[in-house]
Scaffold this motif. Sequence first.
Motif, mmCIF file in Angstrom:
data_model
loop_
_atom_site.group_PDB
_atom_site.id
_atom_site.type_symbol
_atom_site.label_atom_id
_atom_site.label_comp_id
_atom_site.label_asym_id
_atom_site.label_seq_id
_atom_site.Cartn_x
_atom_site.Cartn_y
_atom_site.Cartn_z
ATOM 1 N N MET A 108 0.830 -1.209 0.000
ATOM 2 C CA MET A 108 0.000 0.000 0.000
ATOM 3 C C MET A 108 0.860 1.252 0.000
ATOM 4 O O MET A 108 0.520 2.240 -0.662
ATOM 5 C CB MET A 108 -0.958 -0.003 1.190
ATOM 6 C CG MET A 108 -2.111 -0.964 1.019
ATOM 7 S SD MET A 108 -3.369 -0.656 2.267
ATOM 8 C CE MET A 108 -4.357 -2.130 2.082
ATOM 9 N N LEU A 109 1.973 1.214 0.723
ATOM 10 C CA LEU A 109 2.865 2.367 0.725
ATOM 11 C C LEU A 109 3.472 2.583 -0.654
ATOM 12 O O LEU A 109 3.616 3.723 -1.107
ATOM 13 C CB LEU A 109 3.952 2.200 1.787
ATOM 14 C CG LEU A 109 3.465 2.239 3.239
ATOM 15 C CD1 LEU A 109 4.611 1.906 4.195
ATOM 16 C CD2 LEU A 109 2.840 3.583 3.585
ATOM 17 N N GLN A 110 3.810 1.503 -1.338
ATOM 18 C CA GLN A 110 4.334 1.617 -2.705
ATOM 19 C C GLN A 110 3.262 2.171 -3.647
ATOM 20 O O GLN A 110 3.546 3.000 -4.508
ATOM 21 C CB GLN A 110 4.824 0.264 -3.206
ATOM 22 C CG GLN A 110 6.108 -0.188 -2.563
ATOM 23 C CD GLN A 110 6.518 -1.593 -2.999
ATOM 24 O OE1 GLN A 110 5.710 -2.372 -3.504
ATOM 25 N NE2 GLN A 110 7.787 -1.923 -2.798
ATOM 26 N N ALA A 111 2.031 1.706 -3.472
ATOM 27 C CA ALA A 111 0.931 2.206 -4.301
ATOM 28 C C ALA A 111 0.705 3.697 -4.042
ATOM 29 O O ALA A 111 0.476 4.469 -4.982
ATOM 30 C CB ALA A 111 -0.344 1.406 -4.036
ATOM 31 N N SER A 112 0.783 4.106 -2.783
ATOM 32 C CA SER A 112 0.644 5.531 -2.449
ATOM 33 C C SER A 112 1.693 6.361 -3.172
ATOM 34 O O SER A 112 1.394 7.422 -3.725
ATOM 35 C CB SER A 112 0.791 5.755 -0.943
ATOM 36 O OG SER A 112 -0.410 5.524 -0.277
ATOM 37 N N ASP A 113 2.906 5.858 -3.189
ATOM 38 C CA ASP A 113 3.988 6.556 -3.880
ATOM 39 C C ASP A 113 3.677 6.687 -5.374
ATOM 40 O O ASP A 113 3.883 7.748 -5.968
ATOM 41 C CB ASP A 113 5.311 5.819 -3.657
ATOM 42 C CG ASP A 113 6.478 6.534 -4.279
ATOM 43 O OD1 ASP A 113 6.702 7.720 -3.935
ATOM 44 O OD2 ASP A 113 7.169 5.927 -5.120
ATOM 45 N N THR A 114 3.167 5.626 -5.971
ATOM 46 C CA THR A 114 2.819 5.648 -7.397
ATOM 47 C C THR A 114 1.733 6.686 -7.681
ATOM 48 O O THR A 114 1.838 7.465 -8.634
ATOM 49 C CB THR A 114 2.364 4.244 -7.859
ATOM 50 O OG1 THR A 114 3.423 3.327 -7.630
ATOM 51 C CG2 THR A 114 1.971 4.238 -9.319
ATOM 52 N N TYR A 115 0.680 6.699 -6.867
ATOM 53 C CA TYR A 115 -0.398 7.674 -7.066
ATOM 54 C C TYR A 115 0.097 9.099 -6.832
ATOM 55 O O TYR A 115 -0.304 10.025 -7.555
ATOM 56 C CB TYR A 115 -1.588 7.367 -6.156
ATOM 57 C CG TYR A 115 -2.393 6.182 -6.631
ATOM 58 C CD1 TYR A 115 -3.233 6.273 -7.743
ATOM 59 C CD2 TYR A 115 -2.312 4.954 -5.976
ATOM 60 C CE1 TYR A 115 -3.971 5.180 -8.183
ATOM 61 C CE2 TYR A 115 -3.043 3.858 -6.406
ATOM 62 C CZ TYR A 115 -3.874 3.975 -7.508
ATOM 63 O OH TYR A 115 -4.598 2.903 -7.944
ATOM 64 N N ASN A 116 0.972 9.284 -5.851
ATOM 65 C CA ASN A 116 1.538 10.617 -5.614
ATOM 66 C C ASN A 116 2.349 11.096 -6.804
ATOM 67 O O ASN A 116 2.269 12.262 -7.193
ATOM 68 C CB ASN A 116 2.406 10.623 -4.359
ATOM 69 C CG ASN A 116 1.619 10.968 -3.127
ATOM 70 O OD1 ASN A 116 0.740 11.810 -3.159
ATOM 71 N ND2 ASN A 116 1.923 10.302 -2.029
ATOM 72 N N ARG A 117 3.138 10.209 -7.376
ATOM 73 C CA ARG A 117 3.940 10.584 -8.551
ATOM 74 C C ARG A 117 3.034 10.973 -9.718
ATOM 75 O O ARG A 117 3.311 11.936 -10.438
ATOM 76 C CB ARG A 117 4.876 9.451 -8.949
ATOM 77 C CG ARG A 117 6.012 9.242 -7.979
ATOM 78 C CD ARG A 117 6.896 8.055 -8.412
ATOM 79 N NE ARG A 117 7.819 7.700 -7.380
ATOM 80 C CZ ARG A 117 9.005 8.269 -7.200
ATOM 81 N NH1 ARG A 117 9.389 9.231 -7.998
ATOM 82 N NH2 ARG A 117 9.801 7.879 -6.227
ATOM 83 N N ARG A 118 1.961 10.201 -9.898
ATOM 84 C CA ARG A 118 1.001 10.497 -10.961
ATOM 85 C C ARG A 118 0.369 11.872 -10.746
ATOM 86 O O ARG A 118 0.283 12.676 -11.688
ATOM 87 C CB ARG A 118 -0.087 9.419 -10.959
ATOM 88 C CG ARG A 118 -0.413 8.894 -12.310
ATOM 89 C CD ARG A 118 -1.107 7.569 -12.272
ATOM 90 N NE ARG A 118 -2.534 7.691 -12.023
ATOM 91 C CZ ARG A 118 -3.307 6.658 -11.781
ATOM 92 N NH1 ARG A 118 -2.806 5.437 -11.738
ATOM 93 N NH2 ARG A 118 -4.591 6.823 -11.585
ATOM 94 N N ALA A 119 -0.075 12.131 -9.522
ATOM 95 C CA ALA A 119 -0.709 13.415 -9.219
ATOM 96 C C ALA A 119 0.281 14.566 -9.383
ATOM 97 O O ALA A 119 -0.059 15.610 -9.956
ATOM 98 C CB ALA A 119 -1.275 13.398 -7.807
#
Length: 136
Positions: A108-119
Motif C-alpha cells: 500500500m505504501l508503494q501504491a501511495s507513492d505511485t499515485y503521488n507521482r502520478r498526481a
Amino acid sequence: MNRVVRLTWLTIVFGLIAPPVVAERNLIPSLESSPDVCPERPKEPDWMENIALRDAYQRVLVQDIYRAQNMERVVETGSCDCATRFPTWDTAEGTFRENHADADRSEMLQASDTYNRRANKLRPQAQSICEAAGNW
C-alpha cells in the motif's frame, strides 16, 4: 495630582498592552477548518475518518488515489469546477477496494507513492486550469 498622573499613566500602559492581547486571542487556531476553494467538498467515508492509527496507511492510500484521480479528471476535461476537482469519494474508494484492499502495508505504501507521482506529474497542468477558473 499624584492620583491623576498615576491614572493617566495606567491608561497609557493598558492602552499599549491591551491591543496585542486581543490580537493574540484572534490568532488561536480553530479545529474547524473551511477551505478557501470549494468549501462544500464531500466528506471522507466514515470508515476512513474512524480508522485505527495502526491502519492509517490505508486512509492515506485512498487520499492519494483521490488526489491523482482528481488531477487526471481536471486535465482530461479542462474543467476545474468544484464537482470535477472534488467529486464524491466513491471512485477512489472503489479503486482502493478493487486493487489494494488485500495488499499488505508495504504494498500500500508503494501504491501511495505511485499515485503521488502520478498526481505530482499532472499538478502543473491542473493548477493552470484551476487558477484560470479561480479554484486553486
